[in-house]
Design an enzyme around this catalytic site. Structure first.
Site, PDB file in Angstrom:
ATOM      1  N   GLU A   1       1.068  -0.981   0.341  1.00 45.11           N
ATOM      2  CA  GLU A   1      -0.222  -0.058  -0.160  1.00 45.11           C
ATOM      3  C   GLU A   1       0.916   1.119  -0.235  1.00 45.11           C
ATOM      4  O   GLU A   1       2.172   1.094   0.468  1.00 45.11           O
ATOM      5  CB  GLU A   1      -0.464   0.365   1.317  1.00 45.11           C
ATOM      6  CG  GLU A   1      -1.998  -1.027   0.962  1.00 45.11           C
ATOM      7  CD  GLU A   1      -2.680  -1.748   2.016  1.00 45.11           C
ATOM      8  OE1 GLU A   1      -3.909  -1.729   1.972  1.00 45.11           O
ATOM      9  OE2 GLU A   1      -2.075  -1.122   3.422  1.00 45.11           O
TER      10      GLU A   1
ATOM     11  N   CYS B   1       3.791   8.379   0.864  1.00 45.76           N
ATOM     12  CA  CYS B   1       3.733   7.011   1.727  1.00 45.76           C
ATOM     13  C   CYS B   1       4.308   5.709   1.108  1.00 45.76           C
ATOM     14  O   CYS B   1       3.395   5.125   1.507  1.00 45.76           O
ATOM     15  CB  CYS B   1       2.668   7.831   3.439  1.00 45.76           C
ATOM     16  SG  CYS B   1       3.842   6.279   4.586  1.00 45.76           S
TER      17      CYS B   1
ATOM     18  N   CYS C   1       6.159  -7.130   7.400  1.00 46.08           N
ATOM     19  CA  CYS C   1       7.369  -6.102   8.280  1.00 46.08           C
ATOM     20  C   CYS C   1       7.961  -7.881   9.118  1.00 46.08           C
ATOM     21  O   CYS C   1       6.661  -8.185   9.483  1.00 46.08           O
ATOM     22  CB  CYS C   1       6.809  -5.678   9.052  1.00 46.08           C
ATOM     23  SG  CYS C   1       8.660  -4.667   9.730  1.00 46.08           S
TER      24      CYS C   1
ATOM     25  N   CYS D   1       5.950  -5.178  15.654  1.00 48.22           N
ATOM     26  CA  CYS D   1       5.595  -4.341  16.913  1.00 48.22           C
ATOM     27  C   CYS D   1       3.836  -4.914  16.958  1.00 48.22           C
ATOM     28  O   CYS D   1       3.334  -4.546  16.254  1.00 48.22           O
ATOM     29  CB  CYS D   1       5.628  -2.742  16.421  1.00 48.22           C
ATOM     30  SG  CYS D   1       6.965  -2.637  16.141  1.00 48.22           S
TER      31      CYS D   1
ATOM     32  N   CYS E   1       0.784  -2.673  15.293  1.00 51.77           N
ATOM     33  CA  CYS E   1       1.066  -2.316  13.905  1.00 51.77           C
ATOM     34  C   CYS E   1       0.344  -2.660  13.315  1.00 51.77           C
ATOM     35  O   CYS E   1       0.590  -3.883  12.813  1.00 51.77           O
ATOM     36  CB  CYS E   1       2.181  -2.198  13.837  1.00 51.77           C
ATOM     37  SG  CYS E   1       2.589  -1.663  11.653  1.00 51.77           S
TER      38      CYS E   1
ATOM     39  N   CYS F   1      -1.569   5.560   9.769  1.00 50.80           N
ATOM     40  CA  CYS F   1      -0.283   5.225  10.353  1.00 50.80           C
ATOM     41  C   CYS F   1      -0.626   3.598  11.138  1.00 50.80           C
ATOM     42  O   CYS F   1      -1.433   3.936  12.057  1.00 50.80           O
ATOM     43  CB  CYS F   1      -0.098   5.613  11.393  1.00 50.80           C
ATOM     44  SG  CYS F   1       0.314   7.042  10.777  1.00 50.80           S
TER      45      CYS F   1
HETATM   46  N1  SAH Z   1       8.288   0.639   9.877  1.00 55.39           N
HETATM   47  C1  SAH Z   1       8.861   2.201  10.312  1.00 55.39           C
HETATM   48  C2  SAH Z   1       8.031   2.256   8.983  1.00 55.39           C
HETATM   49  C3  SAH Z   1       6.647   1.909   8.981  1.00 55.39           C
HETATM   50  S1  SAH Z   1       6.059   2.152  10.255  1.00 55.39           S
HETATM   51  C4  SAH Z   1       8.943   2.666  11.550  1.00 55.39           C
HETATM   52  O1  SAH Z   1       8.120   1.767  12.500  1.00 55.39           O
HETATM   53  O2  SAH Z   1       9.205   3.548  11.807  1.00 55.39           O
HETATM   54  C5  SAH Z   1       5.472   4.179  10.288  1.00 55.39           C
HETATM   55  C6  SAH Z   1       4.844   4.638  11.810  1.00 55.39           C
HETATM   56  O3  SAH Z   1       3.699   4.297  12.404  1.00 55.39           O
HETATM   57  C7  SAH Z   1       5.943   4.463  12.876  1.00 55.39           C
HETATM   58  O4  SAH Z   1       6.108   5.301  13.365  1.00 55.39           O
HETATM   59  C8  SAH Z   1       4.467   3.136  13.768  1.00 55.39           C
HETATM   60  O5  SAH Z   1       5.032   3.336  15.507  1.00 55.39           O
HETATM   61  C9  SAH Z   1       4.160   3.991  13.253  1.00 55.39           C
HETATM   62  N2  SAH Z   1       2.371   2.875  13.829  1.00 55.39           N
HETATM   63  C10 SAH Z   1       2.717   1.820  13.975  1.00 55.39           C
HETATM   64  N3  SAH Z   1       0.994   1.002  14.335  1.00 55.39           N
HETATM   65  C11 SAH Z   1       0.901   2.596  14.343  1.00 55.39           C
HETATM   66  C12 SAH Z   1      -0.506   2.284  14.861  1.00 55.39           C
HETATM   67  N4  SAH Z   1      -1.926   1.308  15.209  1.00 55.39           N
HETATM   68  N5  SAH Z   1      -1.393   4.243  15.287  1.00 55.39           N
HETATM   69  C13 SAH Z   1      -0.361   5.035  14.920  1.00 55.39           C
HETATM   70  N6  SAH Z   1       1.233   4.665  14.323  1.00 55.39           N
HETATM   71  C14 SAH Z   1       1.567   3.715  14.557  1.00 55.39           C
HETATM   72 FE1  SF4 Z   2       6.830  -3.085  10.888  1.00 58.04          FE
HETATM   73 FE2  SF4 Z   2       4.882  -1.865  12.328  1.00 58.04          FE
HETATM   74 FE3  SF4 Z   2       6.980  -2.373  14.082  1.00 58.04          FE
HETATM   75 FE4  SF4 Z   2       6.953  -0.121  11.609  1.00 58.04          FE
HETATM   76  S1  SF4 Z   2       5.959  -0.064  13.577  1.00 58.04           S
HETATM   77  S2  SF4 Z   2       8.718  -1.937  12.408  1.00 58.04           S
HETATM   78  S3  SF4 Z   2       5.884  -1.595   9.862  1.00 58.04           S
HETATM   79  S4  SF4 Z   2       5.872  -3.989  12.341  1.00 58.04           S
END
Ligand code: SAH
Ligand code: SF4
Length: 347
Positions: free
Chosen positions: A88, A101, A108, A112, A115, A332
């Site tokens: 996406e 973006c 990934c 996390c 996410c 995000c």
């Molecule tokens: N992997 C990288 C970039 C992609 S994630 C990273 O983690 O920075 C992009 C952003 O979205 C990151 O700041 C991540 O922490 C945030 N993010 C992930 N899940 C989220 C959620 N459920 N709500 C808000 N931000 C989120």
């Molecule tokens: Fe990967 Fe999502 Fe963690 Fe970013 S926030 S490193 S996309 S698992």
């Protein structure tokens, strides 16, 4: 592997154009990067060459659907790669800029908890061509509404610093050939220290964003498993070295998670870390977007304001980010490419 539209390098294109007048190289490159669209529309070139290029330089992504929200100001594209993976890309138009973006991986591996991309797991790295093509397509979409694409953030699906082999050539191409300034290119990382250290050595001084979300290891370990390998103290040292050597501003991203990381204590801990790097660190607070695998809500307005007040009084620059694309799962952390797309336009 055979050449692709945005994977091919200039020298390779020169070889492909062997036998054609030398000025064709500049013309084709300008058509690909400045003009865009399909070879059939590159009317500065003879018809035979256009047909040849359409065949020799296929695109790598096909658009499966797109969804629109925020009165047309946010567009999420669902693309399929040639191997059938879904990724996406989100275009966000603001009054003063248009930002895309981009995804850097299909899925990934960082896992996390909050996410959606992490919940779905890792499929594969994206190629240089696939990353650049997302920008090309967003640029065309912006241009079709009279807007110029100004910013690129590697903040879509995937961890950019886990795919540096493709990320850096792609960023260089976006800078050199789409003409975006390095300041307007941002790489967001979960905190992969070796990659942050290499970032300080790169020729291209892009903007660094670190997704922090917790200022003590005990909590960050729960939210972000890779914190066990790269704990906060080491991460802060890497960030401080980065800003000292680059003399650039950086940001910490902080998803506000109700009752988890949004207390006054959390804010004070964050302010303490920021003070070590001050004045060049900026905090972005983003209310957590709910995801299927982590049914916790984002913080209330009142808790966000209280958190913000602590940072304000500590002199830490802070922005509460508007949530874009929430109702189309484009916000995000909601990018999972498997979710139903609510408003779809088949192409
Ligand atoms: N992997 C990288 C970039 C992609 S994630 C990273 O983690 O920075 C992009 C952003 O979205 C990151 O700041 C991540 O922490 C945030 N993010 C992930 N899940 C989220 C959620 N459920 N709500 C808000 N931000 C989120
Ligand atoms: Fe990967 Fe999502 Fe963690 Fe970013 S926030 S490193 S996309 S698992």
């Amino acid at each position: 592997m055979s050449a692709t539209r945005f994977g091919i390098e200039r020298a390779e294109l020169a070889t492909l154009l062997d036998g054609h007048p030398r000025y064709r190289l500049d013309q084709v490159w300008a058509a690909m990067y400045a003009q865009g669209g399909e070879p059939s529309s590159w009317t500065t070139l003879p018809k035979g060459l256009r047909d040849e290029l359409a065949h020799a330089l296929p695109r790598e992504l096909s658009e499966k659907a797109s969804s629109v929200s925020d009165d047309g100001d946010t567009i999420k594209f669902l693309f399929e790669t040639s191997g059938g993976h879904r990724i996406e890309t989100v275009l966000m138009k603001y009054s003063d800029r248009a930002t895309v973006c981009v995804s850097t991986q299909a899925g990934c591996a960082m896992g996390c908890s909050f996410c959606a991309t992490g919940q779905a797991g890792f499929s594969r790295h994206l190629t240089v061509g696939e990353i650049v093509e997302q920008v090309a397509l967003a640029k065309e979409a912006a241009a079709s509404t009279g807007r110029r694409l100004t910013n690129v953030v590697a903040m879509g699906m995937g961890e950019p610093l886990a795919n540096e082999d493709a990320l850096w050539p792609a960023m260089q191409r976006i800078h050199d050939d789409f003409g975006l300034s390095a300041r307007h290119l941002t790489v967001s990382t979960v905190g992969l220290i070796p990659g942050i250290r290499r970032l300080a050595e790169r020729p291209l001084p892009v903007t660094l964003a670190v997704s922090l979300h917790a200022a003590r290891d005990e909590l960050r370990n729960q939210l972000i498993p890779i914190n066990r390998r790269y704990p906060i103290r080491d991460l802060m040292n890497a960030c401080r070295d980065y800003v000292e050597s680059r003399r650039r501003r950086m940001s910490f991203e902080w998803a506000m998670i109700d009752g988890v990381n949004d207390s006054v204590r959390d804010a004070e801990e964050l302010a303490r870390l920021c003070r070590e790097i001050r004045p060049v660190v900026h905090v972005n607070l983003i209310p957590l977007n709910r995801t299927p695998g982590y049914p916790v809500s984002g913080s209330s307005h009142a808790r966000i304001q209280a958190f913000r007040a602590v940072l304000d009084s500590a002199g830490v620059p802070v922005t509460v980010r508007r949530n874009r694309g929430n109702e189309i799962d484009a916000a995000c952390g909601q990018l999972a490419a498997g979710q139903p797309i609510k408003i779809s336009r088949k192409t």
